[in-house]
Enzyme design. Sequence first.
Site, PDB file in Angstrom:
ATOM      1  N   ASP A   1       0.839  -1.190   0.000  1.00  0.00           N
ATOM      2  CA  ASP A   1       0.000   0.000   0.000  1.00  0.00           C
ATOM      3  C   ASP A   1       0.880   1.248   0.000  1.00  0.00           C
ATOM      4  O   ASP A   1       1.992   1.236   0.522  1.00  0.00           O
ATOM      5  CB  ASP A   1      -0.889  -0.029   1.251  1.00  0.00           C
TER       6      ASP A   1
ATOM      7  N   ASN B   1     -10.944  -2.386  -5.712  1.00  0.00           N
ATOM      8  CA  ASN B   1     -10.123  -1.430  -6.486  1.00  0.00           C
ATOM      9  C   ASN B   1     -10.767  -1.050  -7.822  1.00  0.00           C
ATOM     10  O   ASN B   1     -10.395  -0.052  -8.436  1.00  0.00           O
ATOM     11  CB  ASN B   1      -8.713  -1.969  -6.739  1.00  0.00           C
TER      12      ASN B   1
HETATM   13  C1  IPE Z   1      -1.373   0.114  -3.429  1.00  0.00           C
HETATM   14  O1  IPE Z   1      -1.180   1.477  -3.498  1.00  0.00           O
HETATM   15  C2  IPE Z   1      -1.482  -0.548  -4.768  1.00  0.00           C
HETATM   16  C3  IPE Z   1      -2.831  -0.993  -5.130  1.00  0.00           C
HETATM   17  C4  IPE Z   1      -3.878  -1.062  -4.332  1.00  0.00           C
HETATM   18  C5  IPE Z   1      -3.034  -1.394  -6.505  1.00  0.00           C
HETATM   19  P1  IPE Z   1      -2.388   2.492  -3.497  1.00  0.00           P
HETATM   20  O2  IPE Z   1      -2.819   2.743  -4.895  1.00  0.00           O
HETATM   21  O3  IPE Z   1      -3.491   2.006  -2.586  1.00  0.00           O
HETATM   22  O4  IPE Z   1      -1.713   3.800  -2.908  1.00  0.00           O
HETATM   23  P2  IPE Z   1      -2.348   4.860  -1.921  1.00  0.00           P
HETATM   24  O5  IPE Z   1      -2.925   4.124  -0.743  1.00  0.00           O
HETATM   25  O6  IPE Z   1      -3.413   5.600  -2.670  1.00  0.00           O
HETATM   26  O7  IPE Z   1      -1.194   5.740  -1.542  1.00  0.00           O
HETATM   27 MG    MG Z   2      -4.069   2.379  -0.644  1.00  0.00          MG
END
Ligand code: IPE
Ligand code: MG
Length: 239
Positions: free
Chosen positions: A23, A71
Amino acid sequence: MCYNNFGDKMTDVVPNHVAIILDGNGRWALKRGLKRSLGHKAGFENLKKLSKHIFKRGVKILSIFVFSTENFKRDKEEVDYLMNLLVDNFKELIDKNSNVKIVFSGRRENIRKDVIETIDKIEEITKDNDDHILNVCFNFGGQFDIIDATKKIYLDINKGKINIDDINEETFKKYLYNEIPDIDLLIRTSGEIRVSNFMLYQMAYSEMYFTNTLFPDFKGKDFDLAIKEYNKRNRRFGG
Ligand code: IPE
Ligand code: MG
């Protein structure tokens, strides 16, 4: 004998199964005035080196949470970028992880055809590798894993393949997306202290390690610190 990045001999117990909720890619990019997608690219580059390091330490199974079912709520541009990252870089993922069996856990519905083909290809190419397992949780939700397993069990009971009295903690695992042993050490980067619908079934007795470091900055030496911390824990499994 292994040495950590500080040059110390590592006599620590190495967990069999490590899982990482990676993350902070987006925040890593925004901090640098870059687009979020470049954070995902940096995260992927880091993952290639980090997985190699983790396997070198003797970890047998590494699970990574790269894309959750939730996501899909993100902008189409970001979702497309993440899908393309896998399709365009899968060769490198395999090359960097020699003799590692790569498996994918997650729902296949709603995933682009070329992405599914890539996943199938990766699993096929690496299926006979037996030193380590890299379990890529992709379009994964822990609750869906349990629900989908329950549906498969229902069908098998109806077909007379399994008896309801044969369902227990161990046999249930055979119906999950992949039959993977329980997680010994769960790591989450970026300062968020939650499990976000990750491998709920397999984390029943995991030790948890949370760090503020954003994933693209989480290197081998940071992993070694997590192992040090893991070795201070007294695992009793309820006993
Ligand atoms: C993690 O990084 C990667 C995925 C979930 C694909 P994030 O995209 O969640 O990064 P932040 O939390 O917005 O900084
Ligand atoms: Mg994240």
